[in-house]
Design a protein around this motif. Structure first.
Motif, mmCIF file in Angstrom:
data_model
loop_
_atom_site.group_PDB
_atom_site.id
_atom_site.type_symbol
_atom_site.label_atom_id
_atom_site.label_comp_id
_atom_site.label_asym_id
_atom_site.label_seq_id
_atom_site.Cartn_x
_atom_site.Cartn_y
_atom_site.Cartn_z
ATOM 1 N N ILE A 7 0.862 -1.475 -0.157
ATOM 2 C CA ILE A 7 0.029 0.206 0.052
ATOM 3 C C ILE A 7 0.812 1.220 0.027
ATOM 4 O O ILE A 7 0.529 2.315 -0.708
ATOM 5 C CB ILE A 7 -1.032 -0.043 1.308
ATOM 6 N N ALA A 8 1.939 1.438 0.774
ATOM 7 C CA ALA A 8 2.854 2.290 0.844
ATOM 8 C C ALA A 8 3.529 2.757 -0.457
ATOM 9 O O ALA A 8 3.629 3.631 -0.907
ATOM 10 C CB ALA A 8 3.845 2.012 2.005
ATOM 11 N N LYS A 9 3.933 1.683 -1.316
ATOM 12 C CA LYS A 9 4.582 1.975 -2.764
ATOM 13 C C LYS A 9 3.357 2.447 -3.616
ATOM 14 O O LYS A 9 3.746 3.431 -4.378
ATOM 15 C CB LYS A 9 4.900 0.815 -3.228
ATOM 16 N N LEU A 10 2.190 2.067 -3.374
ATOM 17 C CA LEU A 10 1.209 2.262 -4.322
ATOM 18 C C LEU A 10 0.619 3.559 -4.152
ATOM 19 O O LEU A 10 0.435 4.362 -5.028
ATOM 20 C CB LEU A 10 -0.317 1.400 -4.205
ATOM 21 N N THR A 11 0.380 4.244 -2.999
ATOM 22 C CA THR A 11 0.078 5.523 -2.462
ATOM 23 C C THR A 11 1.228 6.572 -2.323
ATOM 24 O O THR A 11 0.950 7.701 -2.159
ATOM 25 C CB THR A 11 -0.723 5.537 -1.164
ATOM 26 N N LYS A 12 2.427 6.110 -2.337
ATOM 27 C CA LYS A 12 3.764 6.841 -2.113
ATOM 28 C C LYS A 12 3.408 7.710 -0.864
ATOM 29 O O LYS A 12 3.949 8.849 -0.482
ATOM 30 C CB LYS A 12 3.952 7.916 -3.087
ATOM 31 N N ARG A 13 3.069 6.658 0.237
ATOM 32 C CA ARG A 13 3.256 7.233 1.554
ATOM 33 C C ARG A 13 3.951 6.420 2.421
ATOM 34 O O ARG A 13 3.988 5.074 2.111
ATOM 35 C CB ARG A 13 1.732 7.510 2.104
ATOM 36 N N SER A 14 4.480 6.864 3.739
ATOM 37 C CA SER A 14 4.902 5.739 4.674
ATOM 38 C C SER A 14 4.098 5.032 5.311
ATOM 39 O O SER A 14 3.034 5.217 5.478
ATOM 40 C CB SER A 14 6.012 6.662 5.621
ATOM 41 N N GLU A 15 5.216 3.780 5.614
ATOM 42 C CA GLU A 15 4.024 2.808 6.269
ATOM 43 C C GLU A 15 3.352 3.508 7.906
ATOM 44 O O GLU A 15 2.229 3.022 8.123
ATOM 45 C CB GLU A 15 4.605 1.615 6.682
ATOM 46 N N GLY A 16 4.193 4.157 8.263
ATOM 47 C CA GLY A 16 3.630 4.817 9.609
ATOM 48 C C GLY A 16 2.640 5.702 9.336
ATOM 49 O O GLY A 16 1.652 5.715 10.268
ATOM 50 N N SER A 17 2.406 6.590 8.258
ATOM 51 C CA SER A 17 1.501 7.277 7.783
ATOM 52 C C SER A 17 0.271 6.748 7.785
ATOM 53 O O SER A 17 -0.992 7.065 8.176
ATOM 54 C CB SER A 17 1.889 8.268 6.723
ATOM 55 N N LEU A 18 0.443 5.466 6.895
ATOM 56 C CA LEU A 18 -1.079 4.684 6.595
ATOM 57 C C LEU A 18 -1.393 4.042 7.713
ATOM 58 O O LEU A 18 -2.745 4.038 8.202
ATOM 59 C CB LEU A 18 -0.331 3.595 5.712
ATOM 60 N N ARG A 19 -0.451 3.722 8.980
ATOM 61 C CA ARG A 19 -0.932 2.909 9.929
ATOM 62 C C ARG A 19 -1.687 3.909 10.927
ATOM 63 O O ARG A 19 -2.754 3.849 11.333
ATOM 64 C CB ARG A 19 0.236 2.266 10.590
ATOM 65 N N GLN A 20 -1.183 5.050 10.998
ATOM 66 C CA GLN A 20 -1.841 6.164 11.904
ATOM 67 C C GLN A 20 -3.250 6.556 11.219
ATOM 68 O O GLN A 20 -4.237 6.680 12.071
ATOM 69 C CB GLN A 20 -0.913 7.413 11.867
ATOM 70 N N LYS A 21 -3.150 6.757 10.064
ATOM 71 C CA LYS A 21 -4.673 6.919 9.425
ATOM 72 C C LYS A 21 -5.684 5.951 9.496
ATOM 73 O O LYS A 21 -6.968 6.080 9.900
ATOM 74 C CB LYS A 21 -4.482 7.339 7.992
ATOM 75 N N ALA A 22 -4.915 4.906 9.765
ATOM 76 C CA ALA A 22 -6.033 3.417 9.718
ATOM 77 C C ALA A 22 -6.543 3.630 11.115
ATOM 78 O O ALA A 22 -7.783 3.243 11.225
ATOM 79 C CB ALA A 22 -5.163 2.272 9.116
ATOM 80 N N PHE A 23 -5.749 3.818 11.913
ATOM 81 C CA PHE A 23 -5.948 3.714 13.355
ATOM 82 C C PHE A 23 -6.852 4.890 13.681
ATOM 83 O O PHE A 23 -8.027 4.484 14.357
ATOM 84 C CB PHE A 23 -4.564 4.129 14.256
ATOM 85 N N LYS A 24 -6.927 5.990 13.119
ATOM 86 C CA LYS A 24 -7.765 6.895 13.399
ATOM 87 C C LYS A 24 -9.085 6.719 12.713
ATOM 88 O O LYS A 24 -10.088 7.217 13.249
ATOM 89 C CB LYS A 24 -7.179 8.468 12.623
ATOM 90 N N LEU A 25 -9.219 6.148 11.798
ATOM 91 C CA LEU A 25 -10.438 5.496 11.103
ATOM 92 C C LEU A 25 -11.089 4.313 11.552
ATOM 93 O O LEU A 25 -12.200 4.155 11.384
ATOM 94 C CB LEU A 25 -10.129 5.294 9.595
ATOM 95 N N GLY A 26 -10.241 3.746 12.580
ATOM 96 C CA GLY A 26 -10.610 2.676 13.044
ATOM 97 C C GLY A 26 -10.458 1.226 12.128
ATOM 98 O O GLY A 26 -11.461 0.667 12.397
ATOM 99 N N ILE A 27 -9.890 1.225 11.361
ATOM 100 C CA ILE A 27 -9.531 -0.050 10.325
ATOM 101 C C ILE A 27 -8.418 -0.528 10.653
ATOM 102 O O ILE A 27 -7.527 0.002 11.039
ATOM 103 C CB ILE A 27 -10.070 0.530 9.028
ATOM 104 N N GLY A 28 -8.451 -1.990 10.353
ATOM 105 C CA GLY A 28 -6.919 -2.595 10.572
ATOM 106 C C GLY A 28 -6.384 -2.654 9.359
ATOM 107 O O GLY A 28 -6.856 -2.572 8.280
ATOM 108 N N LEU A 29 -4.810 -2.628 9.619
ATOM 109 C CA LEU A 29 -3.930 -2.827 8.623
ATOM 110 C C LEU A 29 -2.933 -3.911 9.163
ATOM 111 O O LEU A 29 -2.570 -3.504 10.422
ATOM 112 C CB LEU A 29 -3.362 -1.555 8.188
ATOM 113 N N GLY A 30 -2.177 -4.713 8.401
ATOM 114 C CA GLY A 30 -1.074 -5.358 8.822
ATOM 115 C C GLY A 30 -1.400 -6.137 9.831
ATOM 116 O O GLY A 30 -2.460 -6.968 10.140
#
Length: 60
Positions: free
Chosen positions: A34-57
């Motif tokens: 996902i990080a490669k596809l969206t050109k965002r860091s893994e940390g950024s994606l995990r933080q956003k997912a956490f705020k949205l209440g969805i699971g990643l990894g």
């Protein structure tokens, strides 16, 4: 909404970005991919997912 700044390198998440993240979560796509596809860091994606209440990894 603040204007995109080149100084700090941050990009706001658009509605399309959030929908894409939700779709990847449902499809159980790996965070690194996902990080490669969206050109965002893994940390950024995990933080956003956490705020949205969805699971990643491993947080599922």
């Amino acid at each position: 909404m603040r204007e995109e700044s080149k100084e700090d390198g941050r990009r706001e998440y658009t509605k399309a970005d959030v929908n894409e993240l939700r779709a990847h979560s449902k499809a159980k796509t790996r965070v690194a991919k996902i990080a490669k596809l969206t050109k965002r860091s893994e940390g950024s994606l995990r933080q956003k997912a956490f705020k949205l209440g969805i699971g990643l990894g491993h947080q599922r």
